[in-house]
Design an enzyme around this catalytic site. Structure first.
Site, PDB file in Angstrom:
ATOM      1  N   SER A 182       0.796  -1.225   0.000  1.00  0.00           N
ATOM      2  CA  SER A 182       0.000   0.000   0.000  1.00  0.00           C
ATOM      3  C   SER A 182       0.832   1.280   0.000  1.00  0.00           C
ATOM      4  O   SER A 182       0.328   2.321  -0.379  1.00  0.00           O
ATOM      5  CB  SER A 182      -0.927   0.004   1.207  1.00  0.00           C
ATOM      6  OG  SER A 182      -0.166  -0.051   2.397  1.00  0.00           O
ATOM      7  N   HIS A 210      -5.620  -4.133  -1.182  1.00  0.00           N
ATOM      8  CA  HIS A 210      -5.559  -3.007  -2.125  1.00  0.00           C
ATOM      9  C   HIS A 210      -5.726  -3.438  -3.581  1.00  0.00           C
ATOM     10  O   HIS A 210      -5.624  -2.595  -4.484  1.00  0.00           O
ATOM     11  CB  HIS A 210      -4.246  -2.229  -1.952  1.00  0.00           C
ATOM     12  CG  HIS A 210      -4.244  -1.318  -0.759  1.00  0.00           C
ATOM     13  ND1 HIS A 210      -4.732  -0.035  -0.800  1.00  0.00           N
ATOM     14  CD2 HIS A 210      -3.846  -1.533   0.513  1.00  0.00           C
ATOM     15  CE1 HIS A 210      -4.619   0.520   0.404  1.00  0.00           C
ATOM     16  NE2 HIS A 210      -4.078  -0.371   1.214  1.00  0.00           N
ATOM     17  N   LYS A 241     -12.290  -1.094   1.594  1.00  0.00           N
ATOM     18  CA  LYS A 241     -11.600  -0.195   0.670  1.00  0.00           C
ATOM     19  C   LYS A 241     -12.478  -0.019  -0.577  1.00  0.00           C
ATOM     20  O   LYS A 241     -13.456   0.701  -0.528  1.00  0.00           O
ATOM     21  CB  LYS A 241     -10.202  -0.729   0.381  1.00  0.00           C
ATOM     22  CG  LYS A 241      -9.341  -0.614   1.646  1.00  0.00           C
ATOM     23  CD  LYS A 241      -7.942  -1.158   1.546  1.00  0.00           C
ATOM     24  CE  LYS A 241      -7.180  -0.819   2.812  1.00  0.00           C
ATOM     25  NZ  LYS A 241      -6.433  -1.931   3.369  1.00  0.00           N
TER      26      LYS A 241
HETATM   27  C1  LIG Z   1      -6.212  -2.247   4.802  1.00  0.00           C
HETATM   28  C2  LIG Z   1      -5.574  -3.551   4.922  1.00  0.00           C
HETATM   29  C3  LIG Z   1      -6.059  -4.502   5.828  1.00  0.00           C
HETATM   30  C4  LIG Z   1      -7.150  -4.187   6.810  1.00  0.00           C
HETATM   31  O1  LIG Z   1      -8.408  -4.166   6.230  1.00  0.00           O
HETATM   32  P1  LIG Z   1      -9.652  -3.702   7.134  1.00  0.00           P
HETATM   33  O2  LIG Z   1     -10.827  -4.259   6.435  1.00  0.00           O
HETATM   34  O3  LIG Z   1      -9.621  -2.211   7.178  1.00  0.00           O
HETATM   35  O4  LIG Z   1      -9.439  -4.305   8.484  1.00  0.00           O
HETATM   36  C5  LIG Z   1      -5.489  -5.756   5.833  1.00  0.00           C
HETATM   37  N1  LIG Z   1      -4.467  -6.054   5.000  1.00  0.00           N
HETATM   38  C6  LIG Z   1      -3.956  -5.157   4.124  1.00  0.00           C
HETATM   39  C7  LIG Z   1      -2.844  -5.560   3.222  1.00  0.00           C
HETATM   40  C8  LIG Z   1      -4.496  -3.871   4.072  1.00  0.00           C
HETATM   41  O5  LIG Z   1      -3.997  -2.986   3.208  1.00  0.00           O
END
Ligand SMILES: *Cc1c(COP(=O)(O)O)cnc(C)c1O
Length: 394
Positions: A182, A210, A241
């Site tokens: 990310s 992502h 997301k």
């Molecule tokens: C954002 C993210 C998460 C967490 O996701 P949530 O649904 O907000 O808990 C987990 N793993 C990665 C790689 C992320 O970028």
């Protein structure tokens, strides 16, 4: 009040503030969209992971409202005790079909999906091979499992192979990687990782938080991007997301999904996603299946941002995805840049150590399919103005 030995907390908090590492969280007074209201003022939103602009989409809002009318709000208890709604089952079936996976199980978040999965698959006699830049939720899940964690160099297949060869075991072995990283927007070489897993008999797992709704045909994710259907044991995803709501998922091998319903601790001991969240995610899945237009707009927006920022002389790093890092170097410069952007009406976060290495501070620009070309031009003009003020743009 007696101290009870917590004076160190005040000292630590002061230290964070002095080092410029204290998180100041903005209060938002509007839906998450291309523009948001902060302290009564409209700001162009370049911070959210709301890739497809679904967080405030009328179809998701209507679906969530209808679900409240039919199912109310709270799930009452964990699914194994109080049962599960037909909506949760529908979402899992739709996600499995969308992702062309054998089966799917949902969790409260992507974070809990990782916490459920890794400790359910490996334990103290086992090995985990983990990319050194994996997400915090993978790192925590690995620790919880009590397996031995062996980190390999970022996206380095030769190092992964060498680490596997150097660590023979009679226990189980898991290779785990983020799909899209990310902070830089680079993509794991999942095709090569899966080939290593198949050749060595390791389980393969990718966290596609992502890449969900972003990579692959119509946003089907990284497994689809590399045409690896049926070859990745565990595909973790998030609906927090691109899907515009909140929730986590695991898609993949049917036996693993079934095992997680029996042994995934956040599934057994924490209540499920709420009905309105689930209904919004169903609608998002339906919309993704109907059309890839939003995914295409996201990518074309990001291409425009990258090329215009580069023309101004900014370094946009190594991103292969819609994440646009603007590399600035030292953390104080990135913070000053972000502060000036905010004053100019653009909400874009500076990211520094320890999230990224020292000297690699940046502003991470997150656009969405909800941004119009005019929105992007407003943002680009602000970058040019502030770049000029700080002597970075000719
Ligand atoms: C954002 C993210 C998460 C967490 O996701 P949530 O649904 O907000 O808990 C987990 N793993 C990665 C790689 C992320 O970028």
């Amino acid at each position: 009040m007696p101290d009870n030995g917590v004076a160190w907390l005040d000292e630590e908090l002061d230290r964070l503030k002095e080092a410029g590492l204290y998180n100041t969280i903005r209060t938002i007074g509007s839906p998450m969209d291309a523009w948001v209201v902060i302290d009564g003022q409209r700001k162009l939103n370049f911070c959210a992971n709301n890739y497809l602009g679904l967080a405030n989409h009328p179809r998701l809002r209507e679906a969530a409202k209808a679900a409240i009318d039919r199912f109310g709000i709270g799930p009452g208890a964990v699914r194994t005790i109080a049962g599960t709604t037909s909506l949760h089952i529908e979402l899992e079936e739709k996600l499995a079909a969308f992702k062309k996976a054998e089966a799917c199980i949902t969790f409260q978040s992507g974070f809990t999906a990782n916490l459920a999965t890794i400790p359910a698959l490996v334990g103290k006699d086992d090995l985990i091979f983990s990319d050194e830049l994996n997400h915090a939720s993978i790192i925590d899940a690995c620790r919880l499992s009590r397996a031995q964690v062996i980190r390999y160099a970022h996206n380095d297949i030769a190092d992964l192979r060498a680490k596997i060869a150097a660590n023979p075991t009679t226990g189980r072995r898991l290779i785990v990687t983020d799909g899209v990283f990310s902070m830089d927007g680079d993509i794991a070489p999942l095709d090569e990782i899966v080939a290593v897993a198949e050749a060595t008999g390791c389980l393969s797992m990718v966290d596609d938080a992502h890449g969900e709704g972003v990579l692959g045909e119509g946003g089907r994710g990284i497994v689809d991007h590399f045409h690896l259907h049926g070859r990745v044991d565990v595909e973790v995803g998030t609906m927090s997301k691109a899907f515009g709501a909140v929730g986590g998922m695991v898609a993949g091998r049917r036996s693993i999904v079934e095992w997680l319903r029996q042994r995934g601790r956040p599934f057994l001991f924490s209540s499920a996603m709420t009905a309105p969240d689930v209904a919004a995610c169903i609608e998002a899945t339906v919309m993704l299946q109907e059309s890839s237009e939003r995914v295409e707009r996201l990518w074309s927006n990001a291409a425009l941002l990258k090329s215009e920022l580069q023309k101004m002389g900014f370094d946009t790093g190594l991103s292969r995805t819609p994440i646009v890092p603007v590399m600035l170097g030292e953390a104080p410069l990135a913070q000053e840049f972000s502060r000036r952007l905010f004053a100019a009406g653009v909400f874009a976060m500076a990211i520094g150590f320890p999230t990224v290495p020292t000297g690699k501070a940046r502003i991470r620009v997150m656009n969405s399919a909800a941004h119009s070309q005019e929105d992007l031009e407003v943002g680009l003009a602000a970058f040019e103005k502030i770049g000029r003020e700080l002597g970075m743009v000719g």
